[in-house]
Design a protein around this motif. Structure first.
Motif, PDB file in Angstrom:
ATOM      1  N   LYS A 327      24.901  58.523  42.948  1.00 46.62           N
ATOM      2  CA  LYS A 327      24.072  57.600  43.732  1.00 46.62           C
ATOM      3  C   LYS A 327      23.564  58.292  44.978  1.00 46.62           C
ATOM      4  O   LYS A 327      24.284  59.041  45.637  1.00 46.62           O
ATOM      5  CB  LYS A 327      24.888  56.359  44.136  1.00 46.62           C
ATOM      6  N   ARG A 342      15.110  57.306  44.136  1.00 45.10           N
ATOM      7  CA  ARG A 342      15.072  55.877  43.829  1.00 45.10           C
ATOM      8  C   ARG A 342      13.681  55.461  43.346  1.00 45.10           C
ATOM      9  O   ARG A 342      13.548  54.652  42.430  1.00 45.10           O
ATOM     10  CB  ARG A 342      15.453  55.051  45.064  1.00 45.10           C
ATOM     11  N   LYS A 345      12.865  56.099  39.682  1.00 46.56           N
ATOM     12  CA  LYS A 345      13.420  55.158  38.716  1.00 46.56           C
ATOM     13  C   LYS A 345      12.437  54.035  38.421  1.00 46.56           C
ATOM     14  O   LYS A 345      12.481  53.424  37.353  1.00 46.56           O
ATOM     15  CB  LYS A 345      14.736  54.578  39.245  1.00 46.56           C
ATOM     16  N   VAL A 346      11.548  53.777  39.377  1.00 44.50           N
ATOM     17  CA  VAL A 346      10.532  52.736  39.206  1.00 44.50           C
ATOM     18  C   VAL A 346       9.225  53.329  38.694  1.00 44.50           C
ATOM     19  O   VAL A 346       8.599  52.796  37.781  1.00 44.50           O
ATOM     20  CB  VAL A 346      10.292  51.981  40.538  1.00 44.50           C
ATOM     21  N   GLU A 378      21.767  48.765  47.793  1.00 44.88           N
ATOM     22  CA  GLU A 378      20.725  49.529  47.122  1.00 44.88           C
ATOM     23  C   GLU A 378      19.923  48.684  46.128  1.00 44.88           C
ATOM     24  O   GLU A 378      18.774  49.006  45.835  1.00 44.88           O
ATOM     25  CB  GLU A 378      21.349  50.736  46.421  1.00 44.88           C
ATOM     26  N   ALA A 379      20.524  47.625  45.621  1.00 47.68           N
ATOM     27  CA  ALA A 379      19.771  46.746  44.717  1.00 47.68           C
ATOM     28  C   ALA A 379      18.607  46.098  45.464  1.00 47.68           C
ATOM     29  O   ALA A 379      17.501  45.981  44.933  1.00 47.68           O
ATOM     30  CB  ALA A 379      20.691  45.682  44.127  1.00 47.68           C
ATOM     31  N   ASP A 382      15.856  48.651  45.827  1.00 56.23           N
ATOM     32  CA  ASP A 382      15.081  48.778  44.590  1.00 56.23           C
ATOM     33  C   ASP A 382      13.982  47.715  44.529  1.00 56.23           C
ATOM     34  O   ASP A 382      12.852  48.002  44.106  1.00 56.23           O
ATOM     35  CB  ASP A 382      15.992  48.631  43.372  1.00 56.23           C
ATOM     36  N   ARG A 386       9.860  48.163  44.358  1.00 55.22           N
ATOM     37  CA  ARG A 386       9.048  47.496  43.334  1.00 55.22           C
ATOM     38  C   ARG A 386       7.950  46.651  43.963  1.00 55.22           C
ATOM     39  O   ARG A 386       6.796  46.660  43.497  1.00 55.22           O
ATOM     40  CB  ARG A 386       9.944  46.629  42.445  1.00 55.22           C
ATOM     41  N   TRP A 492      26.618  45.623  41.870  1.00 54.85           N
ATOM     42  CA  TRP A 492      25.487  45.949  42.735  1.00 54.85           C
ATOM     43  C   TRP A 492      25.576  45.124  44.010  1.00 54.85           C
ATOM     44  O   TRP A 492      26.297  44.126  44.076  1.00 54.85           O
ATOM     45  CB  TRP A 492      24.157  45.720  42.014  1.00 54.85           C
ATOM     46  N   TYR A 515      17.764  41.127  40.697  1.00 56.31           N
ATOM     47  CA  TYR A 515      18.148  42.461  40.246  1.00 56.31           C
ATOM     48  C   TYR A 515      18.840  42.401  38.888  1.00 56.31           C
ATOM     49  O   TYR A 515      18.592  43.233  38.009  1.00 56.31           O
ATOM     50  CB  TYR A 515      19.069  43.114  41.278  1.00 56.31           C
ATOM     51  N   LYS A 519      17.403  44.217  35.602  1.00 56.41           N
ATOM     52  CA  LYS A 519      18.270  45.199  34.938  1.00 56.41           C
ATOM     53  C   LYS A 519      18.426  44.878  33.448  1.00 56.41           C
ATOM     54  O   LYS A 519      18.296  45.766  32.594  1.00 56.41           O
ATOM     55  CB  LYS A 519      19.632  45.210  35.634  1.00 56.41           C
TER      56      LYS A 519
END
Length: 524
Positions: A327, A342, A345-346, A378-379, A382, A386, A492, A515, A519
């Motif tokens: 992480k 990060r 990942k998106v 961190e969620a 994210d 987004r 998370w 989230y 996920k």
């Protein structure tokens, strides 16, 4: 061929003695099956003579087939000046119908005279009589020499005589117990080595963590020749806990080359730790070696840059070996490398030189200045990424909510109720729920409404809730709310910030649900 080390798990017995631990019958069954699946050699499950729950457990578990583990019932030597065959507590151990039995007896003369209140000779008789009786019933007997290291340091001749009594009576293994948890690694090593030289049977180690050295002491005993390690899977247990098997197993197997559990099961270690923590109603320590959420987390810019360039630069093993993840923690000191990991990942097409990366970095710094702290959430970060990249479509809208608080007499925990309305794809759902406080009430109400649309939320729940006042000790201060959530497989964290604690809590809760839904959708 690597040397085999027997893993003897006492989570359900010694671990159950830890503060705040209370296993239901169903909890014990689930943990047993998880440990069996992981491949531990022995599962010490309790004393059928001590309580009804343990008796019911053994009745139920004996109807199931374990693939890898051997069940163990646990109990003491017979009472002084009696006969093992007529001792009810001893005979209760046979009710468990386990192939192996762990018998503990005193090996410290001080305990014999001042705790048991008997003679040194009678204590030897108690050990020999109990073990020989169990052997006559065709049981594999493991002798736990309680307080062995303290006993050895006080009176080595007598401590060794208790082991001799156990061996002569037919014990298969001798387990040396650092019951008070105060021994040092060098003492453990030297004393274990002497015992192994003296006796021709298997020797095990059982350490408590009162000096913070239970893991190190267990490993040093193995290095001295011990071939069984006892402990609890998460280190739980009386006082400061027991030796942590989720740390010991990878240390011995990955670092030292011993054979502890099936090689292919090592990758299940983190999942097993989190599953057992969840059943035990524990928040798994994020800093726990190997299996903790932060075990392979990187925050400082230089560390992150090093990991990206060379994975071994700031990690002692590959996290995938134990089923954990690397992480990169979001923070204003993290630098672009953390952010881009990060972002990718998106949107994998973006680089650290993309304008969007700089925009998100600036947004991160601005949000942290306002009180957000994505290091522990961190969620939520994210979701920030987004939203900024236009890659976010809300799964639901929390149209409005109303909370009513009230004082109630008696033992009823419901002190608040919440009325909420959510909108999902144009459909409205309105519901209410009671809870132990306003946050609990609105949490229940939101999930109750959304489960109409999303069945996968049934396994979702909060495991931790933290509030911090940010700017002054007054009622108008801004607060930060951090929520840890799980669906039983993953964990998370999300964040909310506001001068209104309910609003901050709702913000973190909504992020957590969003989230989870994102996920699950991406995994499909």
């Amino acid at each position: 061929m690597s040397r085999k080390i027997e893993i003897f798990d006492s989570t359900l017995r010694d671990g159950a003695q830890g503060s705040g631990i209370s296993f239901s019958l169903d909890d014990k069954i689930k943990i047993t099956l998880e440990l069996d699946s992981l491949g531990v050699d022995y599962i010490e499950a309790g004393n059928p003579g001590s309580n009804q729950k343990d008796r019911e457990y053994f009745e139920k578990i004996n109807t199931m087939k374990l693939e890898n583990s051997k069940l163990v019932a646990f109990g003491s030597t017979r009472r002084k000046n009696s006969n093992a065959a007529e001792d009810q507590n001893v005979n209760n151990l046979l009710i468990a119908n386990t192939p192996a039995i762990s018998i503990f007896g005193k090996s410290w003369d001080y305990h014999v005279t001042d705790v048991l209140g008997t003679t040194l000779e009678e204590n030897l008789n108690m050990i020999a009589d109990t073990i020989s009786y169990m052997v006559s019933k065709e049981k594999e007997v493991i002798f736990d020499a309680e307080h062995f290291f303290d006993g050895y340091k006080n009176n080595p001749e007598y401590a060794l005589s208790t082991l001799r009594a156990a061996v002569d009576a037919g014990a298969r293994a001798l387990v040396l117990c650092d019951t008070n948890g105060g021994a040092f690694p060098d003492e453990i090593y030297e004393i274990t080595k002497k015992v192994i030289e003296e006796f021709g049977v298997d020797v095990g180690i059982h350490c408590h963590n009162d000096g913070g050295m239970a893991v190190a002491n267990s490993i040093m005993s193995v290095e001295a020749g011990a071939n069984q390690v006892q402990g609890t899977f998460l280190g739980i247990g009386e006082r400061c806990g027991n030796a942590n098997l989720s740390t010991i197993v990878p240390n011995l197997q990955i670092k030292r080359g011993y054979d502890c559990i099936p090689e292919e099961n090592l990758q299940n270690l983190t999942t097993a730790a989190r599953y057992i923590a969840e059943i035990s109603n524990l928040t798994l320590d994020h800093s726990m070696p190997y299996v903790g959420n932060n075990a392979f987390a990187h925050k400082g810019g230089m560390h992150v840059d090093g990991i990206i360039k060379a994975k071994g630069s700031f990690e002692h093993i590959d996290p995938e070996l134990v089923g954990n993840d690397r992480k990169f923690i979001m923070s204003e000191v993290s630098g672009k490398n953390t952010i881009i990991s990060r972002i990718k990942k998106v949107d994998p097409s973006l680089t650290k030189d993309s304008p969007e990366t700089k925009e998100i970095l600036d947004l991160l710094k601005r949000l942290e200045h306002e009180g957000y702290q994505f290091e522990g959430a961190e969620a939520s970060f994210d979701l920030v990424i987004r939203k900024h990249l236009g890659r976010y479509t809300p799964f639901f809208i929390l149209d409005h909510y109303k909370i009513i608080e009230e004082e109630k007499q008696g033992e009823d925990d419901c002190t608040a109720s919440a009325l909420i309305k959510v909108i999902v794809k144009g459909r409205e759902e309105m519901t209410a729920a009671e809870g132990n406080g306003p946050v609990n009430a609105i949490d229940k109400a939101i999930r109750k409404a959304l489960e109409v649309f999303y069945e996968n939320l049934k396994d979702f729940h909060l495991v931790d809730f933290k509030v911090r006042v940010l700017d002054g000790a007054n009622t108008a201060a801004k607060v930060r709310v951090l929520i840890d959530s799980t669906d039983g497989q993953e964990f998370w964290s999300t964040i909310g910030v506001s001068t209104n604690i309910i609003e901050a809590s709702v913000g973190a809760l909504v992020d957590s649900i969003e989230y989870k839904l994102i996920k699950d959708l991406e995994q499909k």
